[in-house]
Design an enzyme around this catalytic site. Structure first.
Site, short mmCIF file in Angstrom:
data_model
loop_
_atom_site.label_atom_id
_atom_site.label_comp_id
_atom_site.label_asym_id
_atom_site.label_seq_id
_atom_site.Cartn_x
_atom_site.Cartn_y
_atom_site.Cartn_z
N GLU A 29 -7.89 18.35 -24.91
CA GLU A 29 -7.33 17.55 -25.69
C GLU A 29 -8.42 18.03 -27.72
OE1 GLU A 29 -4.05 17.48 -25.27
OE2 GLU A 29 -4.95 17.62 -22.71
N ALA B 2 -2.29 14.90 -20.87
CA ALA B 2 -1.91 14.34 -22.16
C ALA B 2 -1.52 15.35 -22.96
CB ALA B 2 -4.60 14.92 -22.27
#
Length: 951
Positions: free
Chosen positions: A390, A354
């Protein structure tokens, strides 16, 4: 960014040296050192920094452009890590960006795009040239507009493809002050998973179509727009995308408006709000076809999860996690999330796990989507961790950004630690800290025991070096160091220091020492003195532990520290570093509370534990937090082996103990036969994560024993060890069991199957046949069923599973099948799976994973031998696909590190000498060193193991 590291899951120098280099360099004056400290903590550009170094005679003028060979010679006094000799200089600050007004129009027929960018700049010194970054872009025109509206067209534009630079020259000097740089250009909508690239997907109608998306970290924004592509050169961005009106178009900020393009029937101009000031690598935009679901967190932030068409419910779990996670970080940092929205989007073709683009986080499908019927609990755990990682970056990395890639470890190490803190808060039932010890702590210590390891913080020159240096050391050892620091200073001081750090450097850049300073102030403990040793020195110690009872009846522990090498080498004087090691000591009577804690600062020390009962056991490193191996005397280890059987210790402690004894055996400090005897105490183990780590260690030894004639006896040992827990858990869910018990069942059954347990294989085949006929195997069990059934299968079964893979529209299921295919054992089937890995049926991003799954098969040496042969025969194809990036580094290491003979060593060495891979140089050396470690382990313990297994 979350990279996929390890077996299951990235150098020249910058113009600066780390403080550790200065401290080890002889004959520098105090003023020179002080100039360096000022320089490392300032926001000076590379040219200004070089001038300070030259002015104070820290380095001669010949080193102004960072001649890395000389830097390497100085640096190697402290660490022998190999660095490149590439010359590199950062962009000058004569002209700097303030705001980019960017307009892009992707062309999905020709896979190109048209771009226009108007950059508000500040001219700081007289110059007639503008130097910025550009890669694979063709300039049409470049015009400078002064603050009074006068325009001047460039006289030339020179593009340096190798260094990814564009030099725009104007006929006369640019006036000081503000101005605008207008550039029109074209670029390539590439298929390399970096920059502004295309991603292929299948529409619900069955038609193959393309989306356009971005991946700019570390330095690929320059493939989408000419820019100052360095993290410290922040600016704001106004993004406009021209695309078909029926497309989903996203960027970092909310959409302002979408007006029809004049003269077009179906194109609209999608215009987005201005971003905060940020680094170029955080810019993002996506054009494609997506559905979404949305919710708001308790602070009113709109959160959306974008999925492939018709699959919006697969984003439900990630949305629920994000809605809990964002407020958790707001509370933890005591700083609000600064944007009005947060989008999370699943991209079909995506190299990393990600990417934390501010306000528009991009993910692999497997890292974001969860199918309630077809996803395993392990997949949900992965999604929760990746979302937590993230979203942590939205503060730690985005609000405050590292000054240069040298300090990227802090961003990633911190996020790799706090993701677990967040998941533990949101999903406490996952026992996530035990997973941390398995996934990060042990992986970091395994890699860091090699001589070809590197410090957590290594000076980075060109950004192309980031992928090689940011591996399990920078992510996992970095996270482990942060966890140790958090434990050392306590949560209250840690949170206070973090808040002060983020507030002080908000919307700016920082270096590692800035955080240490904030944490020192908050905790009143010497954080910098402690952490500088852990970040600047390669490796870690093992602690020799013995005891005696003195004349007063008090137990005295005798401790000594020495650097640990997995090859058992005695460290030379210059590499036998000393660390400040926070040590916790627990005993039978104190557990789970700590009996005593110290910081071991010297080579040896003694600790008086007071009067202990004769049956007391003693253990160091409660919860496996400290970065060291514990080498107990035989008497102390024997007492701990009894505790293992009783399941008295926390899973993190049980996991850490077996990890230590395996590592010590590999280094020749403990007999491998004694290790197997110690492991017999784990036959009562029930924790899935302990089993995962233990099985991983057993399979590593199994790989090495493929070079002997008694590997089948070792497999029988493994089967015998796992049978009790297998019988207890069975094949079907037990009423009231936890999700972790279900995961444990799958882990144990898969291990039994791939080690040839006939009972497991036959039952797996029966269940797989029922699965083909519509009675679906539960998602948690599928990998175990697929892998076990393939153990001695014929080609017909392999073909049926490949067909099942090709028909599945869930990427998680595709990867579950594809990696299970590595369990085949005949030459014909192994070759077929390897060819499948590079076929169009497997996405480019996943091919490396499938190849690695084949070579990781421990039931036949054919798997690793044929995989290596396949890699060599298909090297041109592989290298063309992955010549740069962390996938090539992972491949080079994984397909070589399990060999254990001199012949294999020489073959690997010769191949990479003839086929150099600059991006994977360190990984190749680590693979070669691992071969030597395996070879030494086998030579030292082969006969003892054979005798033990025969008995």
């Amino acid at each position: 960014m979350l990279k996929l590291l390890g077996s299951n899951k990235v150098l020249s120098f910058r113009n600066l040296l780390s403080k550790s280099v200065i401290q080890k360099t002889k004959n520098y004056s105090r003023s020179s050192i002080q100039s360096y400290k000022i320089l490392t903590n300032s926001r000076l550009g590379s040219i200004e920094r070089s001038q300070v170094l030259v002015r104070d005679n820290v380095f001669p003028k010949s080193n102004l452009i960072c001649k890395s060979l000389n830097f390497r010679n100085i640096y190697s006094e402290k660490n022998s890590s190999k660095m490149s000799t590439t010359e590199f200089v950062r962009l000058p600050k004569s002209v700097l960006p303030v705001n980019y007004a960017l307009e892009l129009e992707p062309d999905f027929k020709n896979f190109t795009f048209n771009g226009q960018v108007v950059i508000d700049v500040k001219v700081n010194s007289e110059t007639n040239t503008v130097l910025l970054n550009s890669a694979e872009l063709s300039f049409k025109e470049a015009v400078f507009e002064t603050s009074n509206g006068t325009k001047m067209t460039s006289s030339s534009v020179k593009l340096d493809d190798q260094n990814e630079l564009g030099t725009i020259t104007f006929p006369q000097a640019l006036p000081l002050g503000t101005g605008r740089l207008h550039i029109s250009y074209t670029g390539i909508l590439n298929d390399k998973l970096k920059g502004f690239y295309r991603s292929k997907y299948v529409h619900p109608s069955g038609e193959e179509r393309y989306a356009a998306t971005t991946q700019f970290e570390a330095a690929d924004a320059r493939r989408a727009l000419p820019c100052w592509d360095e993290p410290a050169l922040k600016a704001t961005f106004d993004v406009t995308i021209i695309a078909e009106e029926n497309k989903t178009v996203l960027s970092n900020m909310p959409l302002l408006d979408a007006n029809r393009v004049e003269g077009s029937q179906n194109l609209k101009r999608f215009r987005f709000d201005r971003t905060p000031i940020m680094s170029t690598y955080l810019l993002a935009f996506v054009v494609g076809e997506y559905d979404y679901i949305e919710d708001k967190d308790r602070n009113g932030v709109l959160i959306r999860v974008y999925t492939p068409l018709g699959k919006q419910e697969l984003g439900r779990f990630a949305l629920e996690v994000a809605v809990k996670t964002l407020p958790f970080y707001t509370d933890y940092f005591r700083i609000s999330y600064p944007l009005p929205k947060l989008d999370l989007i699943a991209i079909a073709d995506f190299a990393a796990g990600a990417m934390e683009n501010w306000g528009l986080v991009t993910y692999r499908e497997t890292a974001l989507l969860v199918d309630p019927k077809n996803s395993s609990l392990m997949s949900k755990q992965t999604v929760a961790i990746v979302v937590g990682h993230e979203l942590a970056h939205q503060w730690f990395g985005n609000i405050v950004t590292m000054e240069w890639w040298t300090h990227l470890w802090l961003n990633e190490g911190f996020a790799s630690w706090i993701e677990y803190l967040c998941v533990d808060h949101c999903l406490p039932e996952l026992d996530i800290w035990t997973h941390f010890v398995n996934s990060d702590y042990c992986r970091a210590l395994e890699l860091d025991s090699l001589k070809n390891s590197h410090p957590i913080e290594v000076p980075v020159g060109p950004p192309s070096e980031v992928d090689e240096i940011f591996d399990a050391i920078s992510y996992s050892k970095g996270a482990t160091a942060i966890r140790m620091l958090h434990s050392y200073i306590g949560d209250d001081a840690f949170r206070t220091g973090l808040h002060n750090y983020l507030e002080k450097f908000k919307y700016r850049n920082a270096v590692t020492e800035d955080l240490w300073e904030a944490l020192t102030e908050a905790s009143k403990k010497p954080v910098n003195e402690l952490m500088q040793l852990w970040t600047s020195q390669t490796g870690y110690p093992y602690i020799n532990i013995s005891h005696l009872v003195n004349s007063n009846g008090e137990t005295v522990l005798k401790l000594s520290q020495e650097r640990f090498f997995s090859n058992g080498a005695k460290p030379a004087e210059q590499e036998n570093f000393l660390w400040k090691v926070p040590i916790t000591i627990v005993t039978k009577s104190s557990y789970p509370n700590i009996h005593k804690e110290i910081v071991l600062e010297n080579r040896t020390d003694e600790v008086n534990l007071g009067v202990l009962a004769s049956d007391e056991w003693i253990k160091l490193n409660k919860n496996t937090i400290g970065i060291y191996r514990s080498n107990y005397s035989p008497e102390l280890l024997l007492k701990l082996s009894n505790v293992i059987r009783e399941q008295t210790l926390h899973p993190t402690d049980r996991l850490g103990l077996q990890s230590d004894v395996f590592a010590l055996s590999q280094a020749g400090l403990l007999s491998a036969a004694d290790v197997l005897k110690f492991l017999e105490g784990y036959s009562t183990e029930e924790n899935v994560t302990v089993w995962r780590d233990l099985i991983s260690n057993l399979m590593s030894l199994s790989h090495t024993l493929l070079n002997t004639d008694f590997q089948p006896q070792f497999q029988a040992f493994v089967v015998k060890l796992l049978k009790p827990i297998s019988k207890k858990l069975g094949w079907d869910p037990i009423p009231g069991e936890s999700g972790l018990q279900g995961m444990c069942r799958a882990t144990v059954l898969r291990t039994l199957g791939i080690n040839g347990d006939r009972e497991t294989i036959d039952e797996a085949k029966r269940r797989l046949e029922a699965h083909f006929n519509g009675k679906l195997v539960p998602a948690d069990l599928r990998s175990a069923v697929y892998s076990s059934a393939l153990y001695d299968s014929q080609e017909a079964l392999l073909d049926r599973l490949i067909d099942l893979h090709n028909r599945s529209d869930l990427q998680e299921e595709k990867m579950r099948i594809a990696t299970s295919l590595g369990s085949v054992r005949s030459e014909t089937l192994i070759k077929k799976v390897l060819n499948f890995a590079l076929s169009p049926s497997v996405r480019s991003q996943d091919s490396v994973t499938v190849i690695c799954a084949v070579c990781s098969n421990t039931s036949t040496k054919l798997s690793s031998d044929l995989t290596w042969q396949f890699v060599k025969e298909n090297w041109n194809t592989i290298y063309e696909r992955y010549s740069s990036g962390f996938l090539i580094t992972r491949l080079c290491k994984t397909v070589t590190e399990n060999f254990a003979t001199q012949k294999d060593y020489q073959d690997v060495q010769a191949f990479f000498k003839a086929h150099p891979v600059p991006a994977a140089q360190r990984s190749i050396q680590q693979g070669l060193e691992s071969i030597q470690v395996n070879q030494a382990w086998l030579e030292r313990d082969e006969q003892k193991l054979k005798n033990f297994l025969s008995a």
